[in-house]
Design a protein around this motif. Structure first.
Motif, PDB file in Angstrom:
ATOM      1  N   THR A  97       0.857  -1.179   0.000  1.00  0.00           N
ATOM      2  CA  THR A  97       0.000   0.000   0.000  1.00  0.00           C
ATOM      3  C   THR A  97       0.895   1.231   0.000  1.00  0.00           C
ATOM      4  O   THR A  97       1.749   1.377   0.881  1.00  0.00           O
ATOM      5  N   ARG A 135      -0.271   9.280  -1.059  1.00  0.00           N
ATOM      6  CA  ARG A 135      -1.678   9.199  -1.451  1.00  0.00           C
ATOM      7  C   ARG A 135      -1.880   9.977  -2.746  1.00  0.00           C
ATOM      8  O   ARG A 135      -1.655  11.191  -2.796  1.00  0.00           O
ATOM      9  N   LEU A 136      -2.287   9.285  -3.777  1.00  0.00           N
ATOM     10  CA  LEU A 136      -2.510   9.932  -5.059  1.00  0.00           C
ATOM     11  C   LEU A 136      -3.652  10.939  -4.953  1.00  0.00           C
ATOM     12  O   LEU A 136      -4.629  10.698  -4.230  1.00  0.00           O
ATOM     13  N   PRO A 166      -7.079  12.871  -5.866  1.00  0.00           N
ATOM     14  CA  PRO A 166      -8.318  12.383  -6.485  1.00  0.00           C
ATOM     15  C   PRO A 166      -8.291  12.600  -7.997  1.00  0.00           C
ATOM     16  O   PRO A 166      -7.896  13.663  -8.480  1.00  0.00           O
ATOM     17  N   ARG A 203      -5.622  -0.974  -9.907  1.00  0.00           N
ATOM     18  CA  ARG A 203      -6.091   0.424  -9.959  1.00  0.00           C
ATOM     19  C   ARG A 203      -6.704   0.830  -8.626  1.00  0.00           C
ATOM     20  O   ARG A 203      -6.364   1.871  -8.050  1.00  0.00           O
ATOM     21  N   ASP A 204      -7.606   0.006  -8.142  1.00  0.00           N
ATOM     22  CA  ASP A 204      -8.307   0.341  -6.906  1.00  0.00           C
ATOM     23  C   ASP A 204      -7.388   0.269  -5.689  1.00  0.00           C
ATOM     24  O   ASP A 204      -7.495   1.089  -4.766  1.00  0.00           O
ATOM     25  N   HIS A 205      -6.467  -0.685  -5.685  1.00  0.00           N
ATOM     26  CA  HIS A 205      -5.534  -0.814  -4.563  1.00  0.00           C
ATOM     27  C   HIS A 205      -4.625   0.405  -4.457  1.00  0.00           C
ATOM     28  O   HIS A 205      -4.340   0.884  -3.349  1.00  0.00           O
ATOM     29  N   LEU A 206      -4.167   0.910  -5.589  1.00  0.00           N
ATOM     30  CA  LEU A 206      -3.227   2.037  -5.585  1.00  0.00           C
ATOM     31  C   LEU A 206      -3.922   3.379  -5.387  1.00  0.00           C
ATOM     32  O   LEU A 206      -3.261   4.370  -5.069  1.00  0.00           O
ATOM     33  N   GLY A 207      -5.225   3.436  -5.578  1.00  0.00           N
ATOM     34  CA  GLY A 207      -5.935   4.707  -5.492  1.00  0.00           C
ATOM     35  C   GLY A 207      -5.979   5.460  -6.803  1.00  0.00           C
ATOM     36  O   GLY A 207      -6.188   6.675  -6.826  1.00  0.00           O
ATOM     37  N   VAL A 208      -5.792   4.746  -7.912  1.00  0.00           N
ATOM     38  CA  VAL A 208      -5.884   5.337  -9.240  1.00  0.00           C
ATOM     39  C   VAL A 208      -7.359   5.431  -9.630  1.00  0.00           C
ATOM     40  O   VAL A 208      -8.160   4.556  -9.305  1.00  0.00           O
ATOM     41  N   ALA A 209      -7.721   6.503 -10.337  1.00  0.00           N
ATOM     42  CA  ALA A 209      -9.102   6.677 -10.781  1.00  0.00           C
ATOM     43  C   ALA A 209      -9.326   6.153 -12.193  1.00  0.00           C
ATOM     44  O   ALA A 209     -10.399   5.627 -12.498  1.00  0.00           O
ATOM     45  N   VAL A 212       4.328   4.071  -6.940  1.00  0.00           N
ATOM     46  CA  VAL A 212       3.535   5.246  -6.553  1.00  0.00           C
ATOM     47  C   VAL A 212       4.341   6.131  -5.607  1.00  0.00           C
ATOM     48  O   VAL A 212       4.342   7.364  -5.726  1.00  0.00           O
TER      49      VAL A 212
END
Length: 297
Positions: free
Chosen positions: A18, A22-23, A25, A63-69, A266
């Motif tokens: 993780t 934090r990317l 939004p 995508r969802d794990h990394l916080g990518v939209a 990331v």
């Protein structure tokens, strides 16, 4: 029947960490791929390598794990000009993905319109000699002229040592250009040396966007810091802040020495884009302007 993967091929990291960073939004992973699955989307007979499977569902989980939209899914050379797997992934993303295709000069207008409707926004020209056979420049020019009315761009993949023989041709293409992985600089050379200076001059003279991606592919010193790549990426971000893009390159094709942890990739971002403003341009504003113009993140 499925073919065995290329000997020495490293599988992508199934349990990425993780990220500490934090990317913002709306962040976009502007360079990733899907491979097959081979049983559903066979690889091209003329391919130079056989990868492991890397499906759209696995990409979306990352995508969802990394916080990518959102993602930009780039056609993989192992699939040749059969864009089925890439298009399937883009369509399945429900507007959260765009595609970059590989096309042949004889492609029909109807097929181009179909790709455009699916979410394709560019074509990729690969000049890395160990991955593809040489393509006649007249054919590539013809493709660029065909896609120009669609508002698409050309993604260029080449190695730094080959830029002198390619840059005049690149400059004739009638569409925006997107350069993969900073043109693959030799990071053992000076960041202000002649080779990288030449690349940046080329980028400055034309409508060029640059991906500050793939430190794992460029590094000599290695992970997790990829310290030898950082000065090159920082310089690109500093000089072309409104035309830089970032991507994971998941599932990291053709790596045989080390496989990166995508969470650590990331965490590499704030090393190369050091302010919140630079990070937002790199990760949100720039890719949205190129791939989702007129939409908000």
């Amino acid at each position: 029947m499925t073919a065995p993967k290329t000997p020495g091929w490293l599988d992508w990291c199934a349990t990425p960490s993780t990220p500490d960073f934090r990317l913002p939004p709306g962040a976009v992973d502007a360079h990733c791929h899907v491979f097959g699955p081979q049983a559903e989307f066979p690889f091209a007979p003329e391919r130079k390598y056989t990868p492991c499977d890397a499906s759209k569902d696995q990409l979306f989980a990352l995508r969802d794990h990394l916080g990518v939209a959102r993602n930009v899914v780039v056609q993989a050379t192992c699939h040749g000009a059969d864009n089925s797997a890439m298009v399937d992934a883009v369509r399945a993303a429900g507007g959260r993905a765009r595609g970059v295709a590989t096309v042949r000069p004889g492609i029909g207008d109807a097929e181009l319109r179909e790709l455009d409707a699916a979410g394709v926004r560019g074509v990729r020209f690969n000049f890395v000699k160990r991955l593809v056979d040489a393509s006649p420049r007249e054919e590539l020019t013809a493709i660029a002229r065909r896609i120009a009315p669609l508002g698409w761009h050309v993604v260029l993949y080449f190695e730094a040592a080959d830029l002198p023989e390619l840059e005049d041709f690149f400059g004739t293409l009638p569409v925006p250009l997107v350069i993969d992985h900073m043109g693959r600089p030799d990071v053992t050379k000076p960041v202000h040396g002649a080779e990288f200076d030449r690349f940046l001059r080329f980028a400055g003279r034309h409508d060029v966007w640059v991906k500050v991606s793939c430190p794992e592919r460029l590094t000599v010193t290695g992970p997790p810091a990829y310290a030898d790549v950082v000065p090159f990426a920082r310089r690109v971000v500093a000089e072309f802040g409104d035309r830089v893009l970032w991507g994971t390159d998941w599932p990291h094709p053709n790596l045989k020495h080390h496989m990166p942890d995508d969470g650590l990739l990331v965490d590499h971002v704030p090393r190369i884009a050091e302010t919140p403003e630079a990070q937002r341009k790199l990760l949100v504003d720039n890719p949205m302007r190129l791939y989702w113009p007129g939409e908000t993140a």
